[in-house]
Design an enzyme around this catalytic site. Structure first.
Site, PDB file in Angstrom:
ATOM      1  N   TYR A 109      -0.904  13.174   6.341  1.00 36.42           N
ATOM      2  CA  TYR A 109      -0.532  12.077   7.251  1.00 36.42           C
ATOM      3  C   TYR A 109       0.978  12.137   7.505  1.00 36.42           C
ATOM      4  O   TYR A 109       1.757  12.376   6.577  1.00 36.42           O
ATOM      5  CB  TYR A 109      -0.837  10.713   6.613  1.00 36.42           C
ATOM      6  N   GLU A 147     -14.031  -1.084   6.705  1.00 33.33           N
ATOM      7  CA  GLU A 147     -14.079   0.210   6.019  1.00 33.33           C
ATOM      8  C   GLU A 147     -15.394   0.289   5.250  1.00 33.33           C
ATOM      9  O   GLU A 147     -15.871  -0.709   4.730  1.00 33.33           O
ATOM     10  CB  GLU A 147     -12.883   0.328   5.067  1.00 33.33           C
ATOM     11  N   ARG A 194     -11.993  13.206   1.840  1.00 35.33           N
ATOM     12  CA  ARG A 194     -12.932  12.334   2.561  1.00 35.33           C
ATOM     13  C   ARG A 194     -14.268  12.212   1.851  1.00 35.33           C
ATOM     14  O   ARG A 194     -15.068  11.336   2.176  1.00 35.33           O
ATOM     15  CB  ARG A 194     -13.141  12.860   3.985  1.00 35.33           C
ATOM     16  N   ARG A 253       1.429   6.945  -6.703  1.00 36.26           N
ATOM     17  CA  ARG A 253       0.264   7.820  -6.863  1.00 36.26           C
ATOM     18  C   ARG A 253       0.636   9.269  -6.555  1.00 36.26           C
ATOM     19  O   ARG A 253       0.277  10.182  -7.296  1.00 36.26           O
ATOM     20  CB  ARG A 253      -0.868   7.353  -5.937  1.00 36.26           C
ATOM     21  N   TYR A 259       0.839  -1.206   0.000  1.00 35.06           N
ATOM     22  CA  TYR A 259       0.000   0.000   0.000  1.00 35.06           C
ATOM     23  C   TYR A 259       0.874   1.257   0.000  1.00 35.06           C
ATOM     24  O   TYR A 259       0.572   2.250  -0.658  1.00 35.06           O
ATOM     25  CB  TYR A 259      -0.944   0.001   1.209  1.00 35.06           C
TER      26      TYR A 259
HETATM   27  C1  3EB Z   1      -7.752   6.143   5.672  1.00 33.13           C
HETATM   28  O1  3EB Z   1      -8.647   6.902   6.036  1.00 33.13           O
HETATM   29  C2  3EB Z   1      -8.207   4.735   5.433  1.00 33.13           C
HETATM   30  O2  3EB Z   1      -5.472   5.401  -0.182  1.00 33.13           O
HETATM   31  O3  3EB Z   1      -7.038   6.016  -1.554  1.00 33.13           O
HETATM   32  C3  3EB Z   1      -9.514   5.306   2.704  1.00 33.13           C
HETATM   33  C4  3EB Z   1      -9.868   5.880   1.471  1.00 33.13           C
HETATM   34  C5  3EB Z   1      -8.235   4.843   2.890  1.00 33.13           C
HETATM   35  C6  3EB Z   1      -8.942   5.974   0.446  1.00 33.13           C
HETATM   36  C7  3EB Z   1      -6.661   5.646  -0.439  1.00 33.13           C
HETATM   37  C8  3EB Z   1      -7.309   4.953   1.847  1.00 33.13           C
HETATM   38  C9  3EB Z   1      -7.652   5.514   0.636  1.00 33.13           C
HETATM   39  O4  3EB Z   1      -6.564   6.453   5.581  1.00 33.13           O
HETATM   40  C10 3EB Z   1      -7.790   4.187   4.158  1.00 33.13           C
END
Ligand code: 3EB
Length: 332
Positions: free
Chosen positions: A208, A323, A221, A154, A147
């Site tokens: 992050y 999720e 989101r 990306r 990942y």
């Molecule tokens: C998160 O909130 C959980 O890498 O495109 C959620 C939605 C998550 C999209 C992405 C990852 C992705 O980090 C994981």
């Protein structure tokens, strides 16, 4: 002048029988299909992007998520990237095989670059939603967790396209593991910008910290466009940290709190998800045995939902057990 509609998008989900009916009823108007199931689904007419997501459907059979336009669409296969477009939207999908030479970082970069090139060429500058699926998402690749490798590629593709792809905010997204196969990418872009949403309870994914990987994930989101709301994959994360590792019941509750928080952001723009028709939920569970509990909690939370599908899949962080992603879009 080119019309720029934002209300031509429709979504219709169901099992095979439903899919076959949609194929007939909406012939020439299908933007793309995501088919979820362990067994490769047969599809005689492939005059549109068709993405097989190799995950097992819990308590059900192959599940078809069909993106439809109210207008006739134009289909364009360009190499492995197959797209369909109407006046307002373009939907596309591609599968990139891992042949051992290419690592996932390279493939993610290649896939996203192909998507951005197509958006540029066709004049749909606003990326609304992307779907990311690949096997072994929590396995170690060359050095990093796969990942995280994916995120490096990306991120790099987005950095090169910062002028276009970030206009109107980064897209809503999901990223999940599959049982086998290549890197499966889907996207939806538009001629007019959407409104990207964040969750005040969570750090922007782009921000992050580095302990989640050398390059951050790039997604919002949620995304509002016209009469549609796309909510990204939503999990038990507070700030940037996973909360309640190992505790499924609490992760589900935290996930639902986050879902409500994004819905509340949409409400500040006048979108009433609780009052709106539709509501499609895709729920990804790391362990199949948690299915009844999650189903009961989600049904209690959204009793009026049009459809819900439960899939067994690895989540992009090894400590996440569940999720959910959600769409509120008119049906066909
Ligand atoms: C998160 O909130 C959980 O890498 O495109 C959620 C939605 C998550 C999209 C992405 C990852 C992705 O980090 C994981």
């Amino acid at each position: 002048m080119m019309k720029k509609s934002v209300d031509s998008l429709r979504l219709s989900c169901g099992t095979r029988q439903h899919f076959e009916r949609v194929l007939v009823a909406c012939a020439g108007r299908i933007l793309g299909v995501l088919a979820f199931g362990s067994v490769e689904p047969q599809c005689s007419n492939r005059q549109f992007p068709f993405l097989w997501v190799q995950q097992s459907v819990l308590g059900g059979e192959t599940w078809f998520e069909v993106w439809v336009s109210t207008q006739r669409v134009t289909v364009s296969p360009v190499g492995s990237l197959v797209c369909a477009q109407d006046d307002g939207f373009i939907f596309g999908g591609l599968v990139l095989a891992e042949d051992g030479r290419d690592n996932l970082e390279f493939l993610a970069h290649q896939g996203y670059s192909a998507i951005f090139d197509k958006m540029d060429r066709e004049g749909y500058p606003y990326l609304l939603r992307v779907w990311n699926y690949f096997p072994g998402i929590n396995d170690t690749g060359r050095e990093l967790e796969r990942y995280r490798e994916f995120n490096v590629g990306r991120h790099e593709a987005f950095s090169h396209k910062i002028d276009r792809a970030f206009e109107g905010g980064v897209p809503a997204a999901c990223a999940l593991g599959t049982e086998d196969g290549g890197l499966v990418l889907g996207f939806l872009a538009s001629r007019v910008p959407g409104i990207s949403l964040e969750n005040p309870r969570q750090t922007r994914a782009y921000d992050y910290p580095e302990n989640f990987g050398p390059k951050s994930p790039v997604f919002s989101r949620g995304m509002l466009v016209g009469n549609a709301l796309f909510i990204s994959g939503t999990a038990s994360i507070l700030g940037s940290e996973t909360v309640y590792p190992g505790d499924m019941a609490r992760q589900v509750d935290e996930m639902l709190i986050n879902l409500r928080a994004v819905i509340k952001q949409a409400a500040t723009y006048g979108f009433d998800a609780y009052g709106a028709e539709g509501g499609c939920f895709n729920v990804y569970l790391r362990y199949a045995e948690d299915y009844p509990m999650v189903r009961d909690k989600l049904s209690a939370e959204f009793p009026a939902a049009d459809c819900r599908v439960y899939l067994q899949a690895d989540i992009c962080r090894a400590d996440l057990l569940v999720e959910v992603e959600a769409f509120w879009i008119e049906g066909i």
